[in-house]
Write a protein that holds these residues in place. Structure first.
Motif, PDB file in Angstrom:
ATOM      1  N   SER A  56       0.854  -1.187   0.000  1.00 18.08           N
ATOM      2  CA  SER A  56       0.000   0.000   0.000  1.00 18.08           C
ATOM      3  C   SER A  56       0.886   1.231   0.000  1.00 18.08           C
ATOM      4  O   SER A  56       2.100   1.131   0.211  1.00 18.08           O
ATOM      5  N   THR A  57       0.267   2.382  -0.196  1.00 17.32           N
ATOM      6  CA  THR A  57       1.019   3.634  -0.258  1.00 17.32           C
ATOM      7  C   THR A  57       0.378   4.677   0.647  1.00 17.32           C
ATOM      8  O   THR A  57      -0.849   4.794   0.697  1.00 17.32           O
ATOM      9  N   ALA A  58       1.218   5.412   1.352  1.00 17.58           N
ATOM     10  CA  ALA A  58       0.790   6.525   2.202  1.00 17.58           C
ATOM     11  C   ALA A  58       1.666   7.720   1.864  1.00 17.58           C
ATOM     12  O   ALA A  58       2.836   7.551   1.499  1.00 17.58           O
ATOM     13  N   THR A  59       1.116   8.924   1.991  1.00 20.44           N
ATOM     14  CA  THR A  59       1.888  10.135   1.709  1.00 20.44           C
ATOM     15  C   THR A  59       1.646  11.162   2.807  1.00 20.44           C
ATOM     16  O   THR A  59       0.492  11.511   3.077  1.00 20.44           O
ATOM     17  N   VAL A  83       6.729  12.826   1.928  1.00 22.37           N
ATOM     18  CA  VAL A  83       7.331  11.508   1.796  1.00 22.37           C
ATOM     19  C   VAL A  83       6.237  10.535   1.381  1.00 22.37           C
ATOM     20  O   VAL A  83       5.164  10.493   2.003  1.00 22.37           O
ATOM     21  N   GLN A  84       6.509   9.793   0.313  1.00 27.72           N
ATOM     22  CA  GLN A  84       5.576   8.762  -0.124  1.00 27.72           C
ATOM     23  C   GLN A  84       6.134   7.416   0.319  1.00 27.72           C
ATOM     24  O   GLN A  84       7.278   7.072   0.017  1.00 27.72           O
ATOM     25  N   ILE A  85       5.315   6.673   1.045  1.00 28.39           N
ATOM     26  CA  ILE A  85       5.749   5.444   1.715  1.00 28.39           C
ATOM     27  C   ILE A  85       5.058   4.240   1.098  1.00 28.39           C
ATOM     28  O   ILE A  85       3.822   4.188   1.061  1.00 28.39           O
ATOM     29  N   GLU A  86       5.853   3.298   0.619  1.00 31.51           N
ATOM     30  CA  GLU A  86       5.316   2.005   0.187  1.00 31.51           C
ATOM     31  C   GLU A  86       5.508   1.050   1.356  1.00 31.51           C
ATOM     32  O   GLU A  86       6.629   0.903   1.857  1.00 31.51           O
ATOM     33  N   PHE A  87       4.420   0.409   1.782  1.00 31.08           N
ATOM     34  CA  PHE A  87       4.501  -0.447   2.955  1.00 31.08           C
ATOM     35  C   PHE A  87       3.690  -1.718   2.770  1.00 31.08           C
ATOM     36  O   PHE A  87       2.715  -1.751   2.018  1.00 31.08           O
ATOM     37  N   ASP A  88       4.127  -2.744   3.456  1.00 28.54           N
ATOM     38  CA  ASP A  88       3.431  -4.025   3.474  1.00 28.54           C
ATOM     39  C   ASP A  88       2.422  -3.960   4.599  1.00 28.54           C
ATOM     40  O   ASP A  88       2.790  -4.010   5.774  1.00 28.54           O
ATOM     41  N   ASP A  89       1.152  -3.850   4.246  1.00 25.86           N
ATOM     42  CA  ASP A  89       0.152  -3.665   5.301  1.00 25.86           C
ATOM     43  C   ASP A  89      -0.119  -4.939   6.104  1.00 25.86           C
ATOM     44  O   ASP A  89      -0.893  -4.922   7.057  1.00 25.86           O
ATOM     45  N   ILE A  98      -1.723  15.310   5.424  1.00 32.39           N
ATOM     46  CA  ILE A  98      -1.881  13.908   5.055  1.00 32.39           C
ATOM     47  C   ILE A  98      -2.528  13.911   3.689  1.00 32.39           C
ATOM     48  O   ILE A  98      -3.615  14.486   3.504  1.00 32.39           O
ATOM     49  N   PHE A  99      -1.856  13.307   2.730  1.00 32.55           N
ATOM     50  CA  PHE A  99      -2.383  13.204   1.380  1.00 32.55           C
ATOM     51  C   PHE A  99      -2.905  11.779   1.210  1.00 32.55           C
ATOM     52  O   PHE A  99      -2.139  10.844   0.984  1.00 32.55           O
ATOM     53  N   TYR A 100      -4.217  11.641   1.363  1.00 34.41           N
ATOM     54  CA  TYR A 100      -4.805  10.302   1.358  1.00 34.41           C
ATOM     55  C   TYR A 100      -4.939   9.772  -0.076  1.00 34.41           C
ATOM     56  O   TYR A 100      -5.113  10.524  -1.035  1.00 34.41           O
TER      57      TYR A 100
END
Length: 181
Positions: free
Chosen positions: A4-7, A57-63, A99-101
């Motif tokens: 998933s991605t969070a910014t 910062v754009q974060i790619e993470f394993d949810d 927070i950029f959803y």
């Protein structure tokens, strides 16, 4: 594994990137720019404060390893969300808290989280963090990527980021990648 991605934007992206990249479950945190109206802005454009973009910062993470909720908690621990268009001595809308959803679920989780912080009176002032739909994220120039890790002795890094990283690592030691702790 679900990526998933969070910014998030919360001041200088060097600190946020370094902290998020140190976490288990984070595949990559990338410094960049978002939330403005200038196409393909440069760092120089951002520094003028006229592009409308925030350092983010754009974060790619394993949810499966780390949740969006956990990332929200970490994000709010890394900056002061009660400051409007600044973080400490970094002043300007490019340093705003935002927070950029990426979807409505992230928006709802962020709204609920901010409401919980507000109700619990975690901060003595009003949270200024905005919630904005992510439109376009522009990666920052290559020299910004991994900046803190590559330049820990640089003045800003040593004086501003290192103390934050020490506190962050102490507070979240159990969540750090083994190569970081």
């Amino acid at each position: 594994m679900t990526i998933s991605t969070a910014t998030f934007a919360g001041g200088c992206f060097w600190c946020l990137e370094a902290a998020f990249n140190s976490l288990n479950g984070v595949k990559n945190a990338l410094s960049g720019y978002t939330g403005g109206f200038t196409d393909a802005p440069s760092y120089e454009d951002i520094c003028t404060g006229t592009s409308g973009h925030a350092e983010a910062v754009q974060i790619e993470f394993d949810d499966q390893q780390i949740s969006y909720q956990a990332l929200l908690n970490l994000f709010f621990s890394l900056h002061n969300p009660t400051q409007l268009n600044r973080q400490g001595h970094d002043i300007g809308s490019q340093y705003r808290s935002a927070i950029f959803y990426h979807n409505q679920q992230q928006k709802k989780q962020a709204e609920d989280f901010i409401e919980q912080l507000t109700d619990a009176k975690v901060y003595s002032d009003t949270i200024k963090t905005t919630l904005d739909n992510l439109t376009v994220f522009y990666p920052a120039e290559d020299y910004h990527q991994g900046y803190y890790v590559k330049n820990p002795a640089q003045g800003y890094c040593a004086m501003v980021i290192t103390p934050k990283m020490i506190k962050f690592k102490e507070q979240y030691q159990a969540q750090l990648k083994s190569s970081v702790s």
